[in-house]
Write a protein that holds these residues in place. Structure first.
Motif, mmCIF file in Angstrom:
data_model
loop_
_atom_site.group_PDB
_atom_site.id
_atom_site.type_symbol
_atom_site.label_atom_id
_atom_site.label_comp_id
_atom_site.label_asym_id
_atom_site.label_seq_id
_atom_site.Cartn_x
_atom_site.Cartn_y
_atom_site.Cartn_z
ATOM 1 N N ALA A 85 16.968 2.549 -2.980
ATOM 2 C CA ALA A 85 16.941 2.945 -4.385
ATOM 3 C C ALA A 85 15.888 2.161 -5.154
ATOM 4 C CB ALA A 85 18.313 2.749 -5.009
ATOM 5 N N ASP A 86 15.809 0.860 -4.898
ATOM 6 C CA ASP A 86 14.815 0.028 -5.596
ATOM 7 C C ASP A 86 13.387 0.395 -5.199
ATOM 8 O OD1 ASP A 86 16.861 -1.274 -6.886
ATOM 9 O OD2 ASP A 86 16.882 -3.003 -5.532
ATOM 10 N N LEU A 87 13.198 0.768 -3.942
ATOM 11 C CA LEU A 87 11.866 1.188 -3.503
ATOM 12 C C LEU A 87 11.422 2.453 -4.229
ATOM 13 C CD1 LEU A 87 12.014 0.583 0.365
ATOM 14 C CD2 LEU A 87 10.443 -0.513 -1.235
ATOM 15 N N ILE A 108 4.420 2.462 -7.647
ATOM 16 C CA ILE A 108 3.364 2.368 -6.643
ATOM 17 C C ILE A 108 3.773 2.992 -5.321
ATOM 18 C CG2 ILE A 108 2.415 0.279 -7.670
ATOM 19 C CD1 ILE A 108 3.733 -1.273 -5.366
ATOM 20 N N VAL A 109 5.063 3.331 -5.160
ATOM 21 C CA VAL A 109 5.564 3.888 -3.905
ATOM 22 C C VAL A 109 5.389 5.399 -3.900
ATOM 23 C CG1 VAL A 109 7.589 4.237 -2.458
ATOM 24 C CG2 VAL A 109 7.172 2.009 -3.516
ATOM 25 N N GLN A 110 4.777 5.904 -2.820
ATOM 26 C CA GLN A 110 4.591 7.348 -2.682
ATOM 27 C C GLN A 110 5.747 7.994 -1.908
ATOM 28 O OE1 GLN A 110 0.638 8.530 -1.546
ATOM 29 N NE2 GLN A 110 1.339 10.383 -0.532
ATOM 30 N N THR A 111 6.049 7.444 -0.749
ATOM 31 C CA THR A 111 7.168 7.961 0.047
ATOM 32 C C THR A 111 7.906 6.800 0.704
ATOM 33 O OG1 THR A 111 5.766 8.253 2.005
ATOM 34 C CG2 THR A 111 6.042 10.171 0.553
ATOM 35 N N ARG A 117 9.881 2.548 6.180
ATOM 36 C CA ARG A 117 8.430 2.705 6.236
ATOM 37 C C ARG A 117 7.970 3.226 4.880
ATOM 38 N NH1 ARG A 117 6.763 1.082 11.480
ATOM 39 N NH2 ARG A 117 8.755 0.610 12.488
ATOM 40 N N VAL A 118 7.227 2.401 4.171
ATOM 41 C CA VAL A 118 6.872 2.691 2.782
ATOM 42 C C VAL A 118 5.396 3.051 2.693
ATOM 43 C CG1 VAL A 118 6.891 1.839 0.404
ATOM 44 C CG2 VAL A 118 8.615 1.034 2.039
ATOM 45 N N LYS A 119 5.116 4.225 2.181
ATOM 46 C CA LYS A 119 3.727 4.657 1.933
ATOM 47 C C LYS A 119 3.403 4.389 0.470
ATOM 48 C CE LYS A 119 -0.172 6.627 2.825
ATOM 49 N NZ LYS A 119 -0.387 7.987 2.535
ATOM 50 N N LEU A 120 2.354 3.582 0.235
ATOM 51 C CA LEU A 120 1.971 3.221 -1.129
ATOM 52 C C LEU A 120 0.878 4.149 -1.647
ATOM 53 C CD1 LEU A 120 1.791 -0.670 -0.817
ATOM 54 C CD2 LEU A 120 3.741 0.731 -1.498
ATOM 55 N N ILE A 170 5.247 -5.196 -3.115
ATOM 56 C CA ILE A 170 6.401 -4.953 -2.246
ATOM 57 C C ILE A 170 6.864 -6.250 -1.599
ATOM 58 C CG2 ILE A 170 7.216 -3.688 -0.227
ATOM 59 C CD1 ILE A 170 6.670 -1.893 -2.580
ATOM 60 N N ALA A 171 5.912 -7.027 -1.101
ATOM 61 C CA ALA A 171 6.270 -8.283 -0.438
ATOM 62 C C ALA A 171 6.993 -9.225 -1.389
ATOM 63 C CB ALA A 171 5.011 -8.943 0.119
#
Length: 305
Positions: free
Chosen positions: A89-91, A96-99, A135-138, A147-148
């Motif tokens: 949910a936070d992601l 900046i997060v695409q998927t 797996r986060v696509k930015l 993200i880090a």
């Protein structure tokens, strides 16, 4: 008539110093082919960066049961279902997060077996040893630090990894190779310029009687110097054509034909013919201007007119 005289003098000069002319042509061809090659290498690296940085993901690895006993970051135990929901949910809240894609331990195990099935370790790994991950696509791969900072050290998270780190190492190697090619190019360029200067000096010395007569009958300095400058320019142009031919041949034989390996390297997005053809006018212009300028400077010192 004057143009015909200049052209005849150019031909005479090139034939009279044929050995040195050939050396100039070869040196210019090699140095400018390295020059064009370094420009193409830079385009290749930039193309690969654009291609791969657009595809890399940020991986958030979650704690499993094994990590709970061996990794201090997972001292509070394996990730819970609530923690996974909260992380996802936070992601998704971040601009900046695409998927966001969740990979289960079973899926991770299948991917591992597909990639490393031939290694001895593959037979010893079990699905329960694999980590679940996001797996986060930015939208912008440069924003990995966001993200880090937001998720590293969070309960249930073992590590946050950016795939760009591996690619950066590859690109550093490619840039180092390009820098080495530029150093060799500079050395070859200096050799070519020295040959041009010596060729002009020998040509001017061998025709000092003709130039003296031209001086006595009132010929201008430019008229006297023009054949020597144009000799150097013609020799340079021949070298430039050779360099252009080498670039075209390299693209044709190394990528389009003759090397099946290039077709199997699906991980590399090779530059197209447009990049190669765009460099040829620059190579040809340099092949004419560089020798002409060197000859002009040499004549000012060695041809007293």
């Amino acid at each position: 008539m004057r143009a015909q005289f200049v052209l005849s003098e150019i031909g005479t000069g090139l034939r009279r110093n044929l050995t040195m002319t050939i050396a100039v042509v070869i040196s210019v061809a090699l140095s400018l082919s390295l020059f064009g090659g370094s420009l193409l290498m830079r385009d290749q690296v930039n193309s690969m960066k654009d291609y791969w940085y657009d595809k890399v993901n940020v991986s958030i690895f979650l704690c499993n049961k094994g990590d709970a006993t061996s990794d201090p970051k997972c001292a509070k135990g394996a990730v819970t279902a609530e923690q996974k929901k909260g992380i996802e949910a936070d992601l998704k809240k971040l601009d900046i997060v695409q998927t966001v894609m969740f990979e289960t331990a079973d899926e991770a195990y299948k991917h591992y077996q597909q990639q490393y099935s031939s290694t001895p370790m593959a037979s010893t790994i079990t699905p329960d040893q694999m980590q679940e991950s996001f797996r986060v696509k930015l939208k912008d791969p440069q924003k990995y630090a966001v993200i880090a900072t937001a998720f590293a050290g969070r309960d249930g998270i073992q590590s946050v990894q950016d795939q760009r780190g591996t690619l950066d190492t590859l690109f550093k190697i490619l840039n180092s190779m390009n820098a080495a090619a530029i150093v060799v190019m500079v050395i070859m360029l200096v050799v070519a310029l020295m040959l041009i200067v010596n060729t002009v000096r020998v040509s001017a010395f061998s025709r000092r009687r003709e130039t003296g007569i031209m001086r006595l009958v009132g010929a201008s300095s430019f008229y006297i110097q023009a054949p020597f400058i144009m000799e150097a320019a013609v020799a340079g142009l021949l070298g430039g054509l050779g360099a252009a031919g080498l670039l075209v041949a390299a693209r044709y034989f190394m990528i389009d034909h003759g090397m099946s390996l290039a077709h199997n390297l699906v991980l590399i997005k090779f530059i197209g013919w447009g990049s190669v053809l765009a460099k040829i006018p620059l190579v040809l212009a340099a092949s004419v201007l560089m020798p002409a300028l060197a000859a002009f400077l040499a004549l000012r010192k060695y041809l007293k007119v």
